[in-house]
Write a protein that holds these residues in place. Structure first.
Motif, PDB file in Angstrom:
ATOM      1  N   ALA A 304      -1.002 -12.949  14.213  1.00 16.30           N
ATOM      2  CA  ALA A 304      -1.481 -11.885  15.108  1.00 16.30           C
ATOM      3  C   ALA A 304      -0.313 -11.015  15.570  1.00 16.30           C
ATOM      4  O   ALA A 304      -0.441  -9.795  15.688  1.00 16.30           O
ATOM      5  N   ILE A 305       0.841 -11.646  15.814  1.00 19.85           N
ATOM      6  CA  ILE A 305       2.016 -10.871  16.243  1.00 19.85           C
ATOM      7  C   ILE A 305       2.449  -9.915  15.128  1.00 19.85           C
ATOM      8  O   ILE A 305       2.688  -8.736  15.360  1.00 19.85           O
ATOM      9  N   VAL A 306       2.506 -10.442  13.903  1.00 17.05           N
ATOM     10  CA  VAL A 306       2.917  -9.591  12.780  1.00 17.05           C
ATOM     11  C   VAL A 306       1.964  -8.403  12.654  1.00 17.05           C
ATOM     12  O   VAL A 306       2.388  -7.245  12.532  1.00 17.05           O
ATOM     13  N   GLN A 307       0.683  -8.693  12.714  1.00 13.76           N
ATOM     14  CA  GLN A 307      -0.298  -7.608  12.564  1.00 13.76           C
ATOM     15  C   GLN A 307      -0.153  -6.580  13.658  1.00 13.76           C
ATOM     16  O   GLN A 307      -0.196  -5.377  13.411  1.00 13.76           O
ATOM     17  N   SER A 308       0.025  -7.072  14.861  1.00  9.76           N
ATOM     18  CA  SER A 308       0.115  -6.159  15.983  1.00  9.76           C
ATOM     19  C   SER A 308       1.365  -5.285  15.890  1.00  9.76           C
ATOM     20  O   SER A 308       1.314  -4.075  16.076  1.00  9.76           O
ATOM     21  N   LYS A 309       2.501  -5.899  15.530  1.00 12.60           N
ATOM     22  CA  LYS A 309       3.745  -5.121  15.454  1.00 12.60           C
ATOM     23  C   LYS A 309       3.672  -4.131  14.302  1.00 12.60           C
ATOM     24  O   LYS A 309       4.187  -3.018  14.392  1.00 12.60           O
ATOM     25  N   ALA A 310       3.045  -4.535  13.194  1.00 11.60           N
ATOM     26  CA  ALA A 310       2.915  -3.614  12.054  1.00 11.60           C
ATOM     27  C   ALA A 310       2.007  -2.450  12.446  1.00 11.60           C
ATOM     28  O   ALA A 310       2.318  -1.282  12.176  1.00 11.60           O
ATOM     29  N   ALA A 311       0.909  -2.771  13.119  1.00 11.12           N
ATOM     30  CA  ALA A 311      -0.038  -1.721  13.508  1.00 11.12           C
ATOM     31  C   ALA A 311       0.610  -0.721  14.462  1.00 11.12           C
ATOM     32  O   ALA A 311       0.335   0.477  14.395  1.00 11.12           O
ATOM     33  N   ASN A 312       1.499  -1.205  15.328  1.00  8.77           N
ATOM     34  CA  ASN A 312       2.213  -0.292  16.224  1.00  8.77           C
ATOM     35  C   ASN A 312       3.024   0.734  15.460  1.00  8.77           C
ATOM     36  O   ASN A 312       3.321   1.798  15.956  1.00  8.77           O
ATOM     37  N   ARG A 313       3.427   0.348  14.259  1.00 12.41           N
ATOM     38  CA  ARG A 313       4.210   1.280  13.438  1.00 12.41           C
ATOM     39  C   ARG A 313       3.312   1.956  12.406  1.00 12.41           C
ATOM     40  O   ARG A 313       3.790   2.457  11.388  1.00 12.41           O
ATOM     41  N   ASP A 314       2.025   1.893  12.617  1.00 10.63           N
ATOM     42  CA  ASP A 314       1.041   2.487  11.707  1.00 10.63           C
ATOM     43  C   ASP A 314       1.101   1.897  10.315  1.00 10.63           C
ATOM     44  O   ASP A 314       0.897   2.600   9.324  1.00 10.63           O
ATOM     45  N   PHE A 315       1.411   0.643  10.228  1.00  6.01           N
ATOM     46  CA  PHE A 315       1.416  -0.029   8.938  1.00  6.01           C
ATOM     47  C   PHE A 315       0.288  -1.047   8.899  1.00  6.01           C
ATOM     48  O   PHE A 315       0.151  -1.843   9.818  1.00  6.01           O
ATOM     49  N   ILE A 316      -0.510  -1.002   7.874  1.00  5.38           N
ATOM     50  CA  ILE A 316      -1.537  -2.017   7.749  1.00  5.38           C
ATOM     51  C   ILE A 316      -1.083  -2.986   6.671  1.00  5.38           C
ATOM     52  O   ILE A 316      -0.812  -2.584   5.539  1.00  5.38           O
ATOM     53  N   LEU A 317      -0.982  -4.235   7.023  1.00  2.00           N
ATOM     54  CA  LEU A 317      -0.546  -5.218   6.036  1.00  2.00           C
ATOM     55  C   LEU A 317      -1.742  -6.014   5.552  1.00  2.00           C
ATOM     56  O   LEU A 317      -2.624  -6.364   6.332  1.00  2.00           O
ATOM     57  N   LYS A 318      -1.735  -6.324   4.271  1.00  5.30           N
ATOM     58  CA  LYS A 318      -2.800  -7.172   3.725  1.00  5.30           C
ATOM     59  C   LYS A 318      -2.633  -8.592   4.267  1.00  5.30           C
ATOM     60  O   LYS A 318      -1.520  -9.013   4.557  1.00  5.30           O
ATOM     61  N   PRO A 319      -3.746  -9.327   4.345  1.00 11.79           N
ATOM     62  CA  PRO A 319      -3.658 -10.686   4.905  1.00 11.79           C
ATOM     63  C   PRO A 319      -2.637 -11.578   4.201  1.00 11.79           C
ATOM     64  O   PRO A 319      -1.948 -12.360   4.849  1.00 11.79           O
ATOM     65  N   ASP A 320      -2.507 -11.452   2.869  1.00 11.84           N
ATOM     66  CA  ASP A 320      -1.555 -12.355   2.195  1.00 11.84           C
ATOM     67  C   ASP A 320      -0.121 -12.050   2.623  1.00 11.84           C
ATOM     68  O   ASP A 320       0.714 -12.944   2.728  1.00 11.84           O
ATOM     69  N   VAL A 321       0.160 -10.775   2.902  1.00  9.19           N
ATOM     70  CA  VAL A 321       1.513 -10.421   3.332  1.00  9.19           C
ATOM     71  C   VAL A 321       1.755 -10.928   4.760  1.00  9.19           C
ATOM     72  O   VAL A 321       2.814 -11.481   5.076  1.00  9.19           O
ATOM     73  N   VAL A 322       0.742 -10.776   5.597  1.00  6.06           N
ATOM     74  CA  VAL A 322       0.854 -11.278   6.976  1.00  6.06           C
ATOM     75  C   VAL A 322       1.120 -12.778   6.957  1.00  6.06           C
ATOM     76  O   VAL A 322       2.053 -13.272   7.595  1.00  6.06           O
ATOM     77  N   ASP A 323       0.328 -13.513   6.178  1.00  7.31           N
ATOM     78  CA  ASP A 323       0.506 -14.966   6.089  1.00  7.31           C
ATOM     79  C   ASP A 323       1.914 -15.315   5.610  1.00  7.31           C
ATOM     80  O   ASP A 323       2.564 -16.208   6.129  1.00  7.31           O
ATOM     81  N   PHE A 324       2.339 -14.574   4.598  1.00  4.26           N
ATOM     82  CA  PHE A 324       3.657 -14.821   4.015  1.00  4.26           C
ATOM     83  C   PHE A 324       4.757 -14.686   5.073  1.00  4.26           C
ATOM     84  O   PHE A 324       5.603 -15.570   5.232  1.00  4.26           O
TER      85      PHE A 324
END
Ligand code: ADP
Ligand code: MG
Length: 465
Positions: A304-324
């Motif tokens: 959730a932290i990774v997703q949130s920080k990426a989203a703050n930078r307007d980056f959407i990461l795929k779930p496999d990248v987030v998990d990684f």
């Protein structure tokens, strides 16, 4: 059954099924907002929580509703309305149950020559704001296992500074969000009361200022600034070890503030009793209020932290990248931010999509073995507790065998998501209720017992090492 009782019943079921971190982060703060003949709408705190629930537990939820006779409805998700969110900051019930007042406390104007002339406006900057960074807020802090108690206490303090948990003492390892949370308290207090006098200072800076004050004979000015604060936030207090004179000065600052019901907040990398050379009188004072042991967030929270920080930078990461990414760095969130920033920068510069291939090329292959087996979990747990695998699988019911056996079951559930019957079988039992009972027991104890928590953390780290 009304919405709220239905949800309570479902929470009861989820609590025994899910790992406690997941339960508390994703489901506890959620609720059913609507039930009609065609749909059931679940309201959640934010978009990350919704994505996670949808991805991982949607079918489980659907099943649970079906079993309760809601066979026609589509299960869908929405965000909690913002006034609900305000009254639901994290899992308040943990520590805030005795909080009757929800309105921000009104500050007594403290007679202080330094700021008396300051006009009551929120955009002024005076010496009482210097250390605070607007970057750290409660809103951009992800709550999960390891930090939920600290988060709830910090929110309580931000609403009613000086009235409870005084001092508030947060401790734990590097990069787990201590500074973020105590800064969020400072920002939260200011949001409620723009005139509040907040001092945020690192202990190193406090020591340096004190030495300068002594050297240039400005002791009284120094004391006036710190003793005039409504909220004193002092970070990394462990550095006060071996600084006798500074400890004396801090002792007096502490007393002055505490007697005047001003809030004191401290962080440290260890509990007060483990700070070497800390005078007894300071140590006991540090233990007066509330001490909270923070620990590294679990995998779901890191995602959730990774997703949130990426989203703050307007980056959407795929779930496999987030998990990684969340697997790559297990404890230090600052490092996790570091690798995320590197990934984003690389993709921007080279104009690439942030795919798993790019992430793997940058950071090497996954540390988490693709096929972590049940056998490995049992072996590593046995090894950690210095018992044999045969003993774990055998019939013995001695305490020093039963506990490791229960931990093994707990880890099989949290890391491999095995079913209860399968978990029971892996440990040589044929009754799956034993597995349910054991997992619940460890989940409850993990929350209360820091020794057990570190044992589990160590076993997990060995599994992924
Ligand atoms: P500590 O003071 O415990 O060493 P910090 O508060 O400096 O750690 O946190 C390190 C970094 O990780 C900060 O940038 C902070 O914003 C981020 N961070 C840590 N925990 C969380 C969290 N739960 N949600 C969002 N960001 C977090
Ligand atoms: Mg810090």
């Amino acid at each position: 059954m009304d919405k709220s009782s239905l949800w309570q019943a479902i929470l009861g079921e989820l609590e025994v099924t899910l790992a406690p971190g997941n339960f508390h982060t994703f489901f506890k703060p959620s609720e059913i907002s609507e039930i009609t003949d065609t749909k059931i709408v679940i309201a959640v705190k934010n978009v990350f929580i919704r994505n996670h629930i949808e991805k991982k537990w949607h079918s489980l939820l659907v099943d649970i509703f079906r079993q309760r006779g809601y066979t026609e409805q589509t299960v869908m998700y929405t965000m909690l309305s913002s006034d609900k969110l305000k009254s639901k900051p994290g899992d308040e019930s943990v520590v805030l149950q005795n909080q009757t007042q929800t309105k921000p406390a009104v500050f007594r104007p403290s007679p202080n020559p330094i700021t008396q002339s300051t006009p009551p406006s929120s955009d002024i900057t005076h010496s009482y704001r210097q250390g605070l960074s607007p970057r750290y807020t409660f809103e951009n802090f992800i709550v999960g296992s390891g930090n939920e108690l600290a988060y709830a206490a910090c929110q309580g303090v931000a609403v009613n500074p000086g009235t409870k948990y005084n001092p508030l003492f947060l401790y734990g390892g590097v990069g787990i969000g201590k500074t973020h949370l105590i800064q969020a308290v400072g920002n939260g207090v200011i949001a409620n009361n723009p005139n509040a006098k907040i001092v945020y200072v690192s202990t190193e800076q406090f020591i340096q200022e004190f030495l300068d004050a002594v050297r240039y004979k400005k002791n009284t000015d120094f004391a006036a600034v710190y003793r005039g604060a409504d909220v004193l936030i002092i970070d990394d207090i462990q550095f006060i070890a071996n600084k006798e004179k500074t400890q004396d000065e801090f002792f007096h600052t502490f007393n002055a503030l505490h007697q005047a019901n001003r809030q004191i907040i401290m962080t440290s990398d260890r509990p007060p009793k483990e700070i070497p050379t800390l005078t007894d009188r300071l140590r006991t004072r540090f233990e007066w209020g509330m001490s909270i042991d923070m620990h590294a967030p679990d995998f779901e929270t890191r995602c959730a932290i990774v997703q949130s920080k990426a989203a703050n930078r307007d980056f959407i990461l795929k779930p496999d990248v987030v998990d990684f990414l969340a697997n790559l760095i297990q404890t230090n969130i600052r490092e996790l931010e570091g690798i995320l920033n590197k990934l984003i920068a690389t993709c921007e510069v080279r104009n690439l999509d942030p795919t798993i291939d790019v992430a793997q090329a940058l950071f090497g292959n996954v540390r988490r073995p693709r096929h972590l087996s049940a056998k490995q979990v049992v072996e590593k747990t046995a090894k950690h507790f210095r018992v044999s695998v045969d003993e774990l699988l055998g019939p013995k019911r001695d305490k020093d065998i039963v506990m490791p056996r229960q931990v093994a079951m707990y880890i099989l559930r949290s890391e491999l998501k095995l079913s209860f019957p399968k978990i029971a079988r892996e440990l040589g039992r044929n009754d799956h209720t034993t597995a349910i009972h054991s997992i619940n027991k460890i989940a409850t104890e993990e929350a209360l017992n820091s020794e057990l928590r570190s044992a589990i953390q160590e076993i997990r780290e060995r599994l992924y090492a």
